[in-house]
Design an enzyme around this catalytic site. Structure first.
Site, PDB file in Angstrom:
ATOM      1  N   THR A 186       0.849  -1.205   0.000  1.00 25.48           N
ATOM      2  CA  THR A 186       0.000   0.000   0.000  1.00 25.48           C
ATOM      3  C   THR A 186       0.882   1.252   0.000  1.00 25.48           C
ATOM      4  O   THR A 186       0.513   2.274  -0.576  1.00 25.48           O
ATOM      5  CB  THR A 186      -0.957   0.004   1.206  1.00 25.48           C
ATOM      6  OG1 THR A 186      -0.215  -0.173   2.400  1.00 25.48           O
ATOM      7  CG2 THR A 186      -1.993  -1.103   1.091  1.00 25.48           C
ATOM      8  N   LYS A 225       6.406   7.417   9.849  1.00 29.90           N
ATOM      9  CA  LYS A 225       6.243   8.768   9.298  1.00 29.90           C
ATOM     10  C   LYS A 225       5.272   8.680   8.125  1.00 29.90           C
ATOM     11  O   LYS A 225       5.017   7.596   7.596  1.00 29.90           O
ATOM     12  CB  LYS A 225       7.580   9.291   8.803  1.00 29.90           C
ATOM     13  CG  LYS A 225       8.624   9.477   9.900  1.00 29.90           C
ATOM     14  CD  LYS A 225       9.933   9.877   9.267  1.00 29.90           C
ATOM     15  CE  LYS A 225      10.978  10.215  10.320  1.00 29.90           C
ATOM     16  NZ  LYS A 225      12.243  10.604   9.685  1.00 29.90           N
ATOM     17  N   GLU A 251       1.857  12.580   1.499  1.00 27.06           N
ATOM     18  CA  GLU A 251       2.186  13.876   0.906  1.00 27.06           C
ATOM     19  C   GLU A 251       3.560  13.848   0.228  1.00 27.06           C
ATOM     20  O   GLU A 251       3.744  14.396  -0.846  1.00 27.06           O
ATOM     21  CB  GLU A 251       2.181  14.981   1.970  1.00 27.06           C
ATOM     22  CG  GLU A 251       0.965  14.984   2.897  1.00 27.06           C
ATOM     23  CD  GLU A 251      -0.232  15.739   2.336  1.00 27.06           C
ATOM     24  OE1 GLU A 251      -0.216  16.097   1.145  1.00 27.06           O
ATOM     25  OE2 GLU A 251      -1.191  15.947   3.097  1.00 27.06           O
TER      26      GLU A 251
END
Ligand SMILES: Cc1cc2nc3c(=O)[nH]c(=O)nc-3n(C[C@H](O)[C@H](O)[C@H](O)COP(=O)(O)OP(=O)(O)OC[C@H]3O[C@@H](n4cnc5c(N)ncnc54)[C@H](O)[C@@H]3O)c2cc1C
Lengths: 708, 335
Positions: free
Chosen positions: A604, A671, A675
């Site tokens: 993913t 993390k 983005e």
């Protein structure tokens, strides 16, 4: 039953994949409600002025019509309730073209849309401010404190003394998020309470904003959003359509379905604004940066401000004694801009990383070595140590995997038939945060079989949240993944952070992990026994012969996290081929190397990264929302005009993750990746085009006409 | 959508009759263009006559008449079928390439050959009913002429309209001198050469073609030719697929040795109709097939172009595209 192997870090397929491809997954408009009516918004056809009159007589008489709502008969809504972009029908003032000015409700969608076309609106028009080029010089300091001028040292002097410098202006156009699922909501009232089936990246945020706007208490509003057909920021903050669905449902006293058409998406749910970025760099002849200035001019709505943080990457990417980051913004008669994937960083990195490349050419340095030479030891913006920083590793490992040594230092040295071939590189970053999130874990035992249900009001944008949380819970509880059920996307569940700003995975996975740890601890205490080897919750349920047990945790980031500057980092590599005759550009190969701490699921995660990469390629080459400079309407209103990359535009995509363990960022060392996948991408492509053709384009997107 | 009646026609005669009786009726073929325009309130028929079950889908060799030995392509056949038919691939590879350069696989599976010819402009001012557009609403003005006109015409436009015609297929048909066969209420067939089928906007931009209301496109005939070995469809666009042309060029050559015996060049994305580059063709006949001659031909054609504010690049791009399409025709040949 023996403990299962760990699943975190393994590439298991999405657990909701089959539901999605078979159509079983219910998106906003798919939820069954009894006897729904259909609503459609109608919109202003001027960009500035006042509505003189709305004549809806013909529409009201049209077949199937149940009601027409305009500013004349709408209930009072709180325009400061937290929905973005105004357009709540509370006044006759028009601030942008395509502003909502009314709703038609009818028995069918077609009847509603037909009736909406029988409505006659007259305006007292004003001259609109819709041409950015004409008003950019009126830009002022933003009200947002985060956008105040950030000055370190003396950039001007450093620039004037430098022998090697770049001072250029980089333009990025308006873009739209255009998720495949347009914004839509079903509103169903039950007394004074309303349920809104509507996809939301921030479930609790949607709840509080809808409630405040409708003058209700949060607990009177329930948001149901199990699946989201893409959002990219446009479903982070919510927009008028959410509350207007509830208003329409109240008006006709029936459940109402209100969906935007693709054409309405361009002026209903935000956009990425046009950014004009001036980047100035100075360096010594051996490639040490002496100054970095990043000055952004952009636009916002007439009565509301949003400014993308284009200078963010420039604050932390490179070590320089003199630094200047500024923003100026001018209100225009266009819809309020909003967060759009990689807000500020994707567009800002295009400017910064293009300029770095330009300066590397001037220095006759390899752009990778130039970057590494200016690697900061600590976060230059606040002096904090990095929780971990992988820029150099990303660049070095990427260069090796990509075959960077084949790149020619000078442009136009590499041709294949009628094509120029070029290589480009860039580096990028995105902050890593964990946000407060609660989670509930419920265990059940039936004989030897233990199952778990994990619940939180988190959002799965389609990115794999269900899957990684199933893995996290299964590992932490000692269960096989098929014994774990995860429920998300409902404001009745424990409150959670949003799937925004790449905080989702860290916030949710740590909360679920904390909840599982807590339940294990509680079960151990409950047993009253001493353990030398820590048992799993599943084992404890069996040994203590418990049938049901549950616990809830309110999870927060570790306090020590504040002491570090925590970010994901990446390096991007692009190989492009530019047709010498036609200027058509193809990205043959793209490689993203990402350092984002612990990767919960490489499958993913890869999808997330290459998804971001594809959008970045779109930013570089194809995507642009064009405004008519006279009237303020978007002329690019469908996928025929707003060009996202097609399959044929995308060559070989490769994603590599740096193996790292960030001890400081949070318990699981996770993390974000959502983005960072788009950050730097456009620059890598643009730099490759420059390497191929010798032409430096500073104005996106690079359509064929710009490289002729 | 405005309310409309829907009738599924059983045969061509009744379809034509139903249409001819009602000036506001329209044929519905694949619906990929008409239905989109109805949803946006641009087209407002009050009756749709579904012609998808009339047959008229065959592709076969023409056995009589002016185009004997050529190919007849059913007006109601699907674009996908036409593009992939062995007789088309073998003898008219230019047409295969042009069709496959258009839209997407899914759209081509629905789109018919007749519907493709009659697809309407993609000008954004035509598409949005709140904008001025003389094509959509006579006398309302042209939004594009002083507006966003990057995609618009550089040849043959008028003060009334600067829109371009979007079909790729028709550009190849123009180069191949196709003939459009249509049938009217009288039951008579009439043949319209492709060059006379579409119009320049002039003072009547609302009229895209010279087809009369009530006429049904039954087939498209292609005359025999010797271009199959040397033809090429070049489409320059903003992305690799699923985008309309900035400029396209259909080029076909017949050569003896290196000498050009016949040349056909048509351009898309530059005018209100497929733009036959007659000047360039004339320059080439009798000359050697060299890059220098290709360039001279391209220069001759593009010298007449009149760009608008945002589409000046189309002159240089058109020039280069003519040259490249001719070069590719010499090199590549069959689809
Ligand atoms: C997103 C998108 C991208 C596209 N990209 C391209 C592209 O790149 N290149 C390209 O060339 N095309 C492109 N197309 C257009 C596509 O090729 C056309 O929509 C299609 O060919 C129309 O055929 P149809 O059968 O669906 O026509 P319909 O929509 O059914 O009909 C179109 C018109 O023709 C009339 N009509 C249809 N058949 C007949 C007949 N036999 N006789 C008389 N009148 C008739 C109808 O009344 C109607 O007015 C694109 C379309 C879309 C939606």
């Amino acid at each position: 039953m023996k403990d299962t192997n760990k699943t975190i870090g393994t590439p298991i397929s999405r657990i909701d994949g089959i539901a999605k491809v078979t159509g079983k997954a219910a998106y906003s408009m798919d939820h069954p409600v009894k006897n729904p009516a259909y609503a459609i918004l109608f919109k202003s056809t001027v960009a500035a002025g006042t509505i003189r009159d709305i004549d809806s007589a013909a529409a009201e008489k049209a077949p199937g019509v149940l009601g027409v709502i305009t500013h004349k008969n709408v209930s009072k809504l709180n325009v400061k309730g937290g929905l973005r972009g105004g357009a709540l029908l509370q006044s006759p003032e028009i601030e942008f073209y395509g502003q909502n000015i009314g709703i038609v409700v009818a028995e069918t969608f077609e009847q509603a849309r037909y009736a909406s076309r029988l409505i006659n609106v007259t305006y007292d028009k004003k001259e609109p401010k819709v041409d950015f080029n004409k008003v950019a010089d009126q830009a002022r300091l933003p009200k947002d404190k985060e956008k105040a001028d950030a000055i370190r040292g003396d950039v001007q002097t450093a620039l004037s003394q430098a022998t090697h410098k770049v001072e250029e202006v980089y333009e990025t156009p308006i873009e739209h998020h255009h998720p495949l699922e347009p914004h839509a909501a079903i509103a169903e009232w039950n007394g004074d309470n309303v349920t809104l089936y509507s996809s939301a990246q921030i479930v609790n945020g949607a709840q509080s904003a809808a409630a405040a706007t409708l003058n209700l208490k949060p607990e009177q509003v329930r948001i149901v959003s199990p699946y989201i057909g893409g959002g990219f920021g446009s479903k982070g903050g919510q927009w008028a359509n959410l509350a207007l669905a509830a208003v329409a449902a109240k008006h006709v006293n029936r459940p109402v379905k209100l969906a935007l058409t693709r054409q309405q998406m361009v002026n209903s749910v935000g956009m990425r604004q046009h950014n004009r970025q001036k980047v100035s760099l100075a360096a010594t002849s051996d490639g040490k940066l002496t100054a970095l200035a990043h000055e952004t001019t952009t636009h916002c709505a007439i009565n509301d401000e949003f400014v993308e943080p284009c200078g963010d990457c420039s604050k932390i990417m490179y070590d320089t004694p003199n630094s200047l980051i500024t923003y100026r913004v001018v209100p225009m008669n266009l819809i309020l801009p909003t967060y759009t994937r990689g807000p500020g960083k994707s567009t800002g990195s295009f400017a910064l990383e293009s300029a770095i490349d330009e300066l590397a050419y001037k220095l006759k340095m390899d752009p990778i070595e130039f970057r590494i030479k200016n690697e900061p030891e600590r976060d230059p913006s606040n002096g904090k140590p990095w929780s971990s920083r992988t820029t150099v590793q990303c660049l070095r490992e990427g260069a090796k995997a990509f075959g960077w040594e084949k790149r020619k230092l000078e442009p136009r040295q590499n041709e294949r038939g009628n094509y120029w071939i070029g290589y480009g590189v860039s580096a990028g970053t995105y902050p890593a945060h964990q946000r407060p999130t609660s989670a509930l874990v419920k265990l059940k035992r039936n004989g030897e079989d233990v199952t778990a249900t994990v619940e939180l009001a988190a959002a799965d944008l389609g990115t794999g949240t269900y899957t990684i949380l199933t893995q996290t819970a299964a590992d932490a509880l000692g269960l096989p993944i098929q014994n774990v059920t995860v429920n998300l996307g409902d404001s009745n569940l424990p409150p959670a952070a949003g799937a925004v700003g790449s905080v989702g995975a860290a916030s949710y996975a740590n909360a679920v992990n904390d909840a599982c740890e807590k339940i294990t601890q509680e079960l151990m205490t409950k047993s009253g026994k001493q353990y030398y080897v820590r048992p799993t919750a599943a084992q404890l349920m069996r040994s203590e012969k418990l049938i049901d047990y549950q616990t809830r945790v309110d999870s927060k980031p570790p306090e020590s996290a504040e002491e570090y500057s925590a970010h994901s980092f990446n390096a991007n590599f692009a190989e492009v081929a530019v047709n010498k005759s036609t200027g058509m550009i193809r990205v043959n190969r793209f490689l993203a190397v990402t350092g984002a701490g612990q990767i919960l699921n490489p499958k993913t995660a890869r999808s997330q990264i290459i998804g971001g990469n594809v959008w970045g390629i779109g930013m570089a080459l194809t995507e642009e929302s064009v405004v008519d400079p006279r009237w303020g309407n978007f002329v690019t209103r469908s996928f025929a005009d707003y060009h996202v990359p097609s399959n044929l535009d995308i060559g070989t995509m490769e994603a590599i993750f740096i193996k790292e363990k960030d001890e400081h960022v949070n318990t699981l060392g996770v993390k974000g990746i959502g983005e960072v996948g788009i950050v730097g991408v456009a620059a890598a492509v643009v730099n490759a085009i420059s390497n191929a053709t010798g032409k430096r384009v500073r104005d996106l997107p690079i359509t064929p006409d710009k490289v002729l | 959508m405005r309310p409309f009646t829907y009738t599924r026609a059983k045969d061509a005669t009744s379809a034509i009759k139903l249409l001819a009786e009602n000036p506001n009726a329209k044929f519905l073929a694949g619906g990929t263009n008409l239905l989109d325009l109805m949803k946006e309130d641009v087209e407002r028929p009050n009756a749709l006559i579904d012609i998808s079950e009339l047959g008229l889908t065959d592709i076969k060799t023409v056995t009589s008449g002016a185009n004997k030995g050529g190919l007849s392509i059913g007006g109601l056949g699907k674009n996908t079928y036409a593009a992939n038919h062995p007789l088309v691939r073998q003898n008219y590879p230019l047409l295969t390439q042009a069709i496959l350069a258009g839209a997407s696989g899914q759209l081509r599976n629905m789109a018919t050959n007749g519907g493709n010819l009659l697809q309407r402009t993609r000008c954004p001012y035509f598409y949005e009913v709140s904008m001025p557009c003389n094509k959509r609403q006579s006398g309302s003005g042209c939004g594009a002429k002083e507006g966003i006109n990057r995609m618009h015409a550089i040849f043959g436009w008028s003060e009334q309209c600067v829109a371009v015609y979007p079909s790729d297929m028709a550009v190849a048909l123009a180069a191949l001198d196709a003939v459009i066969k249509v049938r009217s209420t009288s039951g008579q067939e009439r043949s319209i050469p492709i060059a006379e089928f579409h119009r320049l906007p002039g003072d009547q931009p609302e009229k895209d073609t010279n087809l009369l209301h009530g006429e049904l496109i039954t087939s498209i005939e292609l005359p025999q030719n010797r271009f199959a070995d040397k033809s090429y469809y070049l489409k320059v666009r903003d992305r690799a697929s699923y985008a309309f042309a900035l400029v396209s060029v259909a080029a076909a050559l017949e050569t003896q040795g290196n000498k050009i015996v016949q040349a056909r060049i048509a351009m898309g994305g530059v005018a209100h109709k497929p733009w036959r580059a007659l000047k360039a063709e004339q320059m080439l006949v009798g000359k050697d097939a060299t890059d220098a001659n290709f360039k001279l031909a391209a220069d001759a054609e593009m010298a007449d172009a009149k760009p608008l504010e945002h589409n000046k690049f189309k002159i240089e791009l058109g020039n280069r595209s003519i040259v490249l399409a001719l070069q590719m025709a010499m090199k590549v040949g069959k689809a």
